[in-house]
Enzyme design. Structure first.
Site, PDB file in Angstrom:
ATOM      1  N   PHE A 153      -1.854  -0.392  55.442  1.00  0.00           N
ATOM      2  CA  PHE A 153      -2.297  -0.022  54.091  1.00  0.00           C
ATOM      3  C   PHE A 153      -2.429   1.485  53.932  1.00  0.00           C
ATOM      4  O   PHE A 153      -1.668   2.129  53.188  1.00  0.00           O
ATOM      5  CB  PHE A 153      -3.612  -0.750  53.791  1.00  0.00           C
ATOM      6  CG  PHE A 153      -4.357  -0.245  52.588  1.00  0.00           C
ATOM      7  CD1 PHE A 153      -3.697   0.074  51.409  1.00  0.00           C
ATOM      8  CD2 PHE A 153      -5.737  -0.095  52.628  1.00  0.00           C
ATOM      9  CE1 PHE A 153      -4.392   0.535  50.289  1.00  0.00           C
ATOM     10  CE2 PHE A 153      -6.445   0.358  51.528  1.00  0.00           C
ATOM     11  CZ  PHE A 153      -5.768   0.684  50.358  1.00  0.00           C
ATOM     12  N   TYR A 208     -17.479  -3.389  64.409  1.00  0.00           N
ATOM     13  CA  TYR A 208     -16.460  -2.575  63.742  1.00  0.00           C
ATOM     14  C   TYR A 208     -16.927  -1.129  63.629  1.00  0.00           C
ATOM     15  O   TYR A 208     -16.230  -0.191  64.036  1.00  0.00           O
ATOM     16  CB  TYR A 208     -16.156  -3.161  62.365  1.00  0.00           C
ATOM     17  CG  TYR A 208     -15.264  -2.309  61.509  1.00  0.00           C
ATOM     18  CD1 TYR A 208     -13.886  -2.337  61.678  1.00  0.00           C
ATOM     19  CD2 TYR A 208     -15.801  -1.493  60.522  1.00  0.00           C
ATOM     20  CE1 TYR A 208     -13.062  -1.547  60.891  1.00  0.00           C
ATOM     21  CE2 TYR A 208     -14.987  -0.703  59.729  1.00  0.00           C
ATOM     22  CZ  TYR A 208     -13.621  -0.725  59.916  1.00  0.00           C
ATOM     23  OH  TYR A 208     -12.807   0.063  59.135  1.00  0.00           O
TER      24      TYR A 208
END
Length: 309
Positions: free
Chosen positions: A12, A128
């Site tokens: 992306f 994360y």
């Protein structure tokens, strides 16, 4: 003219960075190797050999994972930086700058209403965020030791053409499109109670190129955001307007893990303005229109099923 190597150019943000590099007047060559051509999992020696073949002046690291096990996340973020730092340090006859895309998840919870600065405490509450923070520390230590020059751009919530995965905008776009196709008059989301700093993917790409090309040393960490927190409800309502959706939006889905413990996030972008001469240009509506229409990258919105965040 600068030779720029973009790792993750098929992802992306990487696609936006590669496109910005190709359009930049100061960039002579844009290298976008496939994973078969340059795989960070192959280790320092193989990556070093690939860098000696391609001879980049700047490496922009756009690879990473949005989810997975602790081991997988750590390998994708901290492990990737460790390999690149050692490989670049071995190029004694050719200095290389490393710019990596980090995450606002490195901060963890911040006080409601505050614009978080680069020197504020970091207390990530997810694997994360912690794995990104470890990568940031590794790059900073390498730069301080003189192994290379570089910086981590802490990207807040990027939105734009090609957005996918667990982001709120992409998931709601999927659900609205599915409802339109199936003739339904309602969609379901998680509770829209969080506030986030939404930054356009093209603005992130411009920041990455600025960090790649600006002369002199870089700050070790630079926030890249819009500088404005917006409610998740505003994001969904704006996207619905862009899509022409007038149906009901129910907030009865489960809250996503990635938003756990962080109700508010807003970037202080003054350092980016000073160090990179950068500021965001695109509005939330611009970004969400690109999500809905696919934008210049012509990505089709997939029919995913994960919960929106």
């Amino acid at each position: 003219m600068t030779r720029v190597l973009v790792l993750g150019a098929r992802g992306f943000l990487g696609a936006h960075v590669a496109a910005a590099a190709r359009a930049h007047h100061a960039v002579g060559t844009v290298l976008t190797p496939t994973r078969h051509e340059l795989d960070l999992d192959d280790g320092v020696e193989a990556v070093g050999a690939a860098l000696r073949r391609t001879v980049p002046d700047v490496v922009i690291l756009c690879t990473g994972r949005l989810d997975g096990t602790i081991t997988a996340l750590t390998a994708a973020h901290a492990g990737a930086v460790a390999v690149l730092v050692e490989a670049i340090a071995g190029l004694t006859d050719h200095p290389v700058r490393l710019v990596r895309l980090g995450s606002a998840g490195e901060y963890g919870p911040v006080n409601w209403g505050d614009a978080v600065r680069e020197d504020d405490p970091t207390w990530p509450v997810t694997a994360y965020g912690a794995s990104h923070l470890a990568a940031t520390h590794l790059l900073r230590v390498a730069v301080m030791g003189g192994a290379l020059s570089g910086s981590t751009l802490r990207v807040f919530n990027p939105v734009g053409a090609g957005a996918h995965g667990p982001s709120l905008a992409s998931q709601v776009a999927v659900r609205i499109r599915r409802a339109q196709l199936e003739g339904k008059r309602e969609i379901s989301t998680a509770p829209l109670t969080t506030w986030r700093d939404i930054v356009d993917a093209d603005d992130v790409a411009r920041a990455a190129l600025a960090a790649a090309l600006v002369p002199g040393p870089l700050p070790p960490i630079i926030n890249i955001g819009s500088g404005r927190a917006v409610s998740s409800r505003e994001v969904v309502e704006t996207l619905a307007d862009v899509a022409g959706w007038t149906g009901q939006i129910r907030e009865d889905g489960p809250a996503p893990d990635r938003s756990a413990g962080v109700d508010w996030m807003q970037a202080d972008t003054r350092l980016a303005q000073r160090a990179l001469h950068w500021h965001p240009r695109r509005s939330l509506t611009d970004s969400l229109r690109d999500v809905w229409e696919g934008g210049d990258h012509h990505h089709r919105i997939p029919l995913l099923t994960k919960d929106a965040s």
